[in-house]
Design a protein around this motif. Structure first.
Motif, mmCIF file in Angstrom:
data_model
loop_
_atom_site.group_PDB
_atom_site.id
_atom_site.type_symbol
_atom_site.label_atom_id
_atom_site.label_comp_id
_atom_site.label_asym_id
_atom_site.label_seq_id
_atom_site.Cartn_x
_atom_site.Cartn_y
_atom_site.Cartn_z
ATOM 1 N N LEU A 282 -96.090 24.401 -56.843
ATOM 2 C CA LEU A 282 -96.657 24.996 -55.629
ATOM 3 C C LEU A 282 -95.628 25.059 -54.504
ATOM 4 C CD1 LEU A 282 -100.272 23.521 -55.375
ATOM 5 C CD2 LEU A 282 -99.637 25.904 -55.757
ATOM 6 N N ALA A 283 -94.877 23.983 -54.311
ATOM 7 C CA ALA A 283 -93.869 23.970 -53.251
ATOM 8 C C ALA A 283 -92.804 25.035 -53.497
ATOM 9 C CB ALA A 283 -93.235 22.582 -53.155
ATOM 10 N N GLY A 284 -92.405 25.204 -54.754
ATOM 11 C CA GLY A 284 -91.426 26.240 -55.062
ATOM 12 C C GLY A 284 -91.954 27.634 -54.781
ATOM 13 N N ALA A 285 -93.220 27.878 -55.124
ATOM 14 C CA ALA A 285 -93.819 29.190 -54.859
ATOM 15 C C ALA A 285 -93.898 29.463 -53.362
ATOM 16 C CB ALA A 285 -95.207 29.258 -55.486
ATOM 17 N N MET A 286 -94.251 28.460 -52.580
ATOM 18 C CA MET A 286 -94.333 28.644 -51.132
ATOM 19 C C MET A 286 -92.956 28.898 -50.535
ATOM 20 S SD MET A 286 -97.507 28.527 -50.127
ATOM 21 C CE MET A 286 -97.571 27.962 -48.423
ATOM 22 N N ASN A 287 -91.936 28.210 -51.026
ATOM 23 C CA ASN A 287 -90.577 28.446 -50.534
ATOM 24 C C ASN A 287 -90.119 29.863 -50.856
ATOM 25 O OD1 ASN A 287 -90.259 25.886 -49.443
ATOM 26 N ND2 ASN A 287 -89.409 25.017 -51.313
ATOM 27 N N ARG A 288 -90.426 30.336 -52.061
ATOM 28 C CA ARG A 288 -90.045 31.702 -52.424
ATOM 29 C C ARG A 288 -90.784 32.719 -51.558
ATOM 30 N NH1 ARG A 288 -90.974 29.782 -57.620
ATOM 31 N NH2 ARG A 288 -92.832 31.123 -57.801
ATOM 32 N N ALA A 289 -92.060 32.467 -51.308
ATOM 33 C CA ALA A 289 -92.825 33.378 -50.459
ATOM 34 C C ALA A 289 -92.242 33.425 -49.051
ATOM 35 C CB ALA A 289 -94.291 32.953 -50.417
ATOM 36 N N ASN A 290 -91.883 32.276 -48.514
ATOM 37 C CA ASN A 290 -91.311 32.230 -47.167
ATOM 38 C C ASN A 290 -89.975 32.964 -47.118
ATOM 39 O OD1 ASN A 290 -91.984 31.155 -44.521
ATOM 40 N ND2 ASN A 290 -90.117 29.936 -44.711
ATOM 41 N N ASP A 291 -89.146 32.771 -48.158
ATOM 42 C CA ASP A 291 -87.867 33.473 -48.209
ATOM 43 C C ASP A 291 -88.076 34.982 -48.311
ATOM 44 O OD1 ASP A 291 -86.550 31.063 -48.100
ATOM 45 O OD2 ASP A 291 -86.148 30.957 -50.256
ATOM 46 N N ARG A 292 -89.062 35.379 -49.073
ATOM 47 C CA ARG A 292 -89.325 36.813 -49.239
ATOM 48 C C ARG A 292 -89.800 37.432 -47.933
ATOM 49 N NH1 ARG A 292 -92.566 39.245 -54.523
ATOM 50 N NH2 ARG A 292 -91.695 41.349 -54.425
#
Length: 353
Positions: free
Chosen positions: A68-78
């Protein structure tokens, strides 16, 4: 155990477009409430859902937090890449309230003011803590919960997912029991219907009827925001429920996310540079279209209003203003300073003569 769930997302009777998004599957439940005034809230919520959706798979509980943390980081970067690509998107953001489920464990993720509730043994408990300015006043004892519910600035947020590196989500964990009922919702529901009323509508009713009753209650309370909710019962293991196909609702169902190069990548080709989005297995995602900034997703509207009867674009621009330091363009400031120096210099020269 398995999850028996129902999901609903709608524009509501007042708003002109739906900036909420949702995603449900046997192993993931997520609500995202897009915001940003003139910027694209529907695009922001769609980005969050897209990245979480890519990470959805049956997983042991000890892996879920990292995923979940990785998905949120990717979303924020995107989101940051999209804002760098088109500065008109600066200000867009989204709440996220959801969870991965497996082996009786609910690993949650939360940022913003969308909420999660647990109905257990007839008692309704709030599982999340609003990241809002009004909630901070309640925490400090300056106002009561009743005063917070009608405060004119109750939707001013302290934390959202908006491409900035300073906002970290919360990741609470919950052990579930058979008979538990879960509610994930945007503030189009919980901002209009109080907890006690929601408990009454959820208690003792089948899922379909409970969802309909909750939506009707939001309509009767004004319905001035998008309404998105997921209602799920924890039931004994059911192979049919485990095989249910995932569903995407709201803005994420139809918004195309532009594929843009990460900001600052050496050798990129400017604002129209494109890199293909890939899923967890490295396969390019279908459906997304590369578009120029002026043809990006609609940028009108936001998640709600600061007054119950508001609904215009002007009202939407003052809704959900994240309290964060935003990028500012330098040229207007440089020009203003240069003009001021010229005026001061001219005045001094004239005074000297």
């Amino acid at each position: 155990m398995s999850l028996d769930y129902r999901a609903h997302s709608e524009t509501g009777p007042v708003r002109r477009n739906n900036q909420d998004s949702a995603y449900v599957s046997p192993t993931m439940l997520v609500v995202a409430d897009g915001m940003g005034g003139a910027a694209a809230g529907d695009l922001a919520s769609s980005v969050a859902i897209a990245e979480l959706k890519r990470s959805d798979a049956p997983r042991p509980p000890d892996e879920m937090l990292e995923v979940l943390a990785g998905a949120m980081n990717r979303a924020n970067d995107r989101l940051a890449d999209l804002i760098a690509w088109d500065h008109q998107l600066d200000g867009m953001g989204t709440t996220v309230c959801g969870a991965m489920y497996g082996q009786g464990v609910l690993q949650m993720v939360h940022i913003g003011d969308s909420r999660a509730y647990l109905l257990r043994d007839g008692d309704l408990a709030r599982l999340t803590h609003d990241d809002s300015w009004v909630q901070s006043l309640v925490d400090d004892g300056k106002i009561t919960e009743a005063e917070a519910a009608v405060h004119p600035h109750r939707s001013l947020l302290l934390k959202v997912l908006n491409g900035q590196p300073t906002h970290d989500p919360d990741y609470p964990t919950l052990a579930l029991r058979a008979g538990d009922r879960l509610l994930f919702c945007s503030d189009g529901l919980c901002g209009l219907v109080d907890d006690q009323r929601m408990r009454e509508l959820m208690l003792g009713h089948p899922l379909d009827r409970a969802v309909t009753s909750l939506v009707d209650a939001a309509h009767r309370a004004g319905g001035y925001d998008n309404i998105t909710l997921i209602l799920a019962d924890v039931v004994p293991f059911d192979p049919t429920l485990q095989a249910a196909p995932p569903q995407t609702l709201g803005a994420a169902e139809h918004v195309d996310i532009p594929k843009v190069a990460p900001a600052g990548v050496p050798g990129d080709n400017g604002p129209t540079a494109i890199v293909p989005a890939v899923d967890a297995a490295g396969v390019p995602e279908p459906g997304d279209q590369a578009v120029p900034p002026d043809a990006a997703a609609p940028v009108t509207g936001a998640s709600g209003t600061s007054a119950p009867m508001a609904g215009t674009d002007t009202d939407e621009r003052i809704r959900y203003t994240p309290m964060t330091r935003r990028r500012r363009r330098k040229w207007p400031w440089i020009t203003a300073i240069a003009v001021a120096l010229v005026l001061i210099g001219g005045g001094l020269f004239g005074a000297y003569h």
